[in-house]
Design a protein around this motif. Structure first.
Motif, short mmCIF file in Angstrom:
data_model
loop_
_atom_site.label_atom_id
_atom_site.label_comp_id
_atom_site.label_asym_id
_atom_site.label_seq_id
_atom_site.Cartn_x
_atom_site.Cartn_y
_atom_site.Cartn_z
N LEU A 112 36.24 -3.33 -42.17
CA LEU A 112 35.22 -3.09 -43.19
C LEU A 112 34.27 -2.01 -42.70
CD1 LEU A 112 33.77 -3.89 -45.88
CD2 LEU A 112 32.41 -5.48 -44.52
N PHE A 113 33.96 -1.06 -43.56
CA PHE A 113 33.02 0.01 -43.20
C PHE A 113 31.67 -0.60 -42.81
CE2 PHE A 113 29.84 3.24 -44.38
CZ PHE A 113 30.27 4.26 -43.56
N THR A 114 31.11 -0.15 -41.70
CA THR A 114 29.86 -0.59 -41.05
C THR A 114 30.03 -1.93 -40.35
OG1 THR A 114 28.72 -1.92 -42.75
CG2 THR A 114 28.47 0.46 -42.88
N GLU A 115 31.23 -2.55 -40.43
CA GLU A 115 31.40 -3.87 -39.83
C GLU A 115 31.16 -3.81 -38.33
OE1 GLU A 115 35.00 -7.07 -39.02
OE2 GLU A 115 35.40 -5.06 -39.80
N LEU A 172 45.86 2.13 -39.96
CA LEU A 172 44.47 2.34 -40.38
C LEU A 172 44.32 2.15 -41.88
CD1 LEU A 172 41.72 3.14 -39.27
CD2 LEU A 172 42.33 5.53 -39.63
N ILE A 173 45.24 2.68 -42.64
CA ILE A 173 45.18 2.56 -44.11
C ILE A 173 45.36 1.11 -44.54
CG2 ILE A 173 46.41 3.14 -46.24
CD1 ILE A 173 46.96 5.91 -44.97
N VAL A 174 46.32 0.43 -43.93
CA VAL A 174 46.60 -0.96 -44.33
C VAL A 174 45.42 -1.87 -43.98
CG1 VAL A 174 48.04 -2.97 -43.85
CG2 VAL A 174 49.10 -0.75 -44.24
N THR A 175 44.86 -1.73 -42.78
CA THR A 175 43.72 -2.59 -42.40
C THR A 175 42.51 -2.31 -43.28
OG1 THR A 175 43.10 -1.00 -40.66
CG2 THR A 175 44.42 -2.90 -39.99
N SER A 206 35.90 7.30 -42.20
CA SER A 206 36.18 7.84 -43.53
C SER A 206 37.36 7.14 -44.18
CB SER A 206 36.44 9.35 -43.45
OG SER A 206 37.54 9.63 -42.59
N VAL A 207 38.42 6.90 -43.42
CA VAL A 207 39.59 6.22 -43.99
C VAL A 207 39.25 4.78 -44.33
CG1 VAL A 207 41.95 5.43 -43.52
CG2 VAL A 207 41.26 7.73 -42.85
N SER A 208 38.47 4.12 -43.47
CA SER A 208 38.08 2.73 -43.74
C SER A 208 37.27 2.64 -45.04
CB SER A 208 37.25 2.17 -42.58
OG SER A 208 38.01 2.08 -41.40
N LEU A 209 36.33 3.55 -45.22
CA LEU A 209 35.49 3.52 -46.41
C LEU A 209 36.33 3.73 -47.67
CD1 LEU A 209 32.77 3.36 -47.79
CD2 LEU A 209 32.43 5.80 -47.31
N VAL A 210 37.17 4.75 -47.67
CA VAL A 210 37.98 5.05 -48.86
C VAL A 210 38.95 3.92 -49.17
CG1 VAL A 210 39.74 6.59 -49.80
CG2 VAL A 210 37.77 7.54 -48.60
#
Length: 272
Positions: A83-86, A34-37, A110-114
């Protein structure tokens, strides 16, 4: 109607199957995945920002700069980044179908946004260091996002951005043709950048670059803008694009949740 037991069009059944399966995969990513993507999502979009700034300075055209920005959206698709909201529809369909939890959705978003912001910050920092001749264009672009006298206009532009990015991703998933997918990315970039829409994750990278380039933008200025834009990005993506699609396939999702229909059978029926 379609050939399934649900008296529903085959295309909608296939959409339900693919969104539930892909949404479940996204929700169940490990923390590392999740962090890497998410980080690479920010970096991929950074490529679009780079193209946008290049074309903007060369042509002074927001429309052409927007089309160039589409390279970043295409990179997201080809690299399978986040991407957040993607794509709001995938995880929500998975949760409604009982293949995930709302806590997992909160973790994903949350993780995607940060991580989008962190990945983008690193990319634009290098961009600012390497392209001193483009600082003025970067600063002017950031100012166009921040300088809005009307809150109503900002809210509307943020909702439009969330809806446009979400719909763009749904359109890309609806085709196997790479040329069509690329055109969709170019058109989405044209709309989002050309019309000056406000997208928290995308615009934030330009604002970060402007701050690093010496713009008179404080952290509080950015946080105030960000706190307004992000909720309405989500509202646009969720209410305008995601909700109608959830409603039209709700019967299928409910059947999977209650055990009336297994994911395997759903996938089989969707394949015809």
């Amino acid at each position: 109607m379609g050939s399934s037991d649900f008296d529903i069009e085959d295309e909608l059944l296939q959409e339900a199957a693919t969104t539930v399966i892909e949404g479940s995969e996204r929700l169940n990513r490990t923390w590392t995945e999740l962090i890497v993507t998410g980080l690479f999502g920010g970096i991929d979009v950074g490529l679009g920002i780079l193209a946008m700034i290049l074309v903007k300075q060369a042509t002074d055209s927001d429309i052409l700069a927007g089309m160039a920005f589409g390279v970043g959206l295409l990179a997201l698709k080809l690299a399978h980044s986040e991407l957040f909201t993607e794509e709001f529809l995938l995880p929500i369909n998975a949760v409604i179908a009982g293949q995930g939890t709302w806590l997992q959705i909160l973790r994903l978003w949350s993780v995607s946004l940060v991580t989008n912001l962190l990945g983008g910050l690193v990319f634009v920092w290098i961009m600012v260091l390497g392209l001193p001749d483009y600082h003025r264009t970067i600063i002017e672009s950031a100012a166009s996002y921040l300088d809005h006298s009307s809150i109503i206009v900002m809210i509307a532009l943020a909702m439009l951005a969330g809806a446009t990015i979400t719909l763009s991703t749904r359109m890309q998933q609806g085709t196997q043709n790479d040329v069509v997918a690329a055109l969709t990315c170019m058109i989405s970039g044209l709309l989002v950048i050309g019309l000056g829409m406000l997208h928290g994750a995308l615009n934030a990278m330009v604002i970060f670059a402007a701050m690093l380039a010496g713009a008179d933008i404080s952290v509080l200025d950015f946080l105030g803008w960000f706190a307004l834009v992000i909720p309405f990005n989500m509202l646009g993506g969720l209410c305008i694009i995601t909700l109608p699609r959830v409603i039209r396939t709700h019967r299928v999702l409910k059947a999977v949740r209650t055990g009336e229909l297994s994911l395997e059978k759903l996938e089989h029926q969707a394949m015809g």
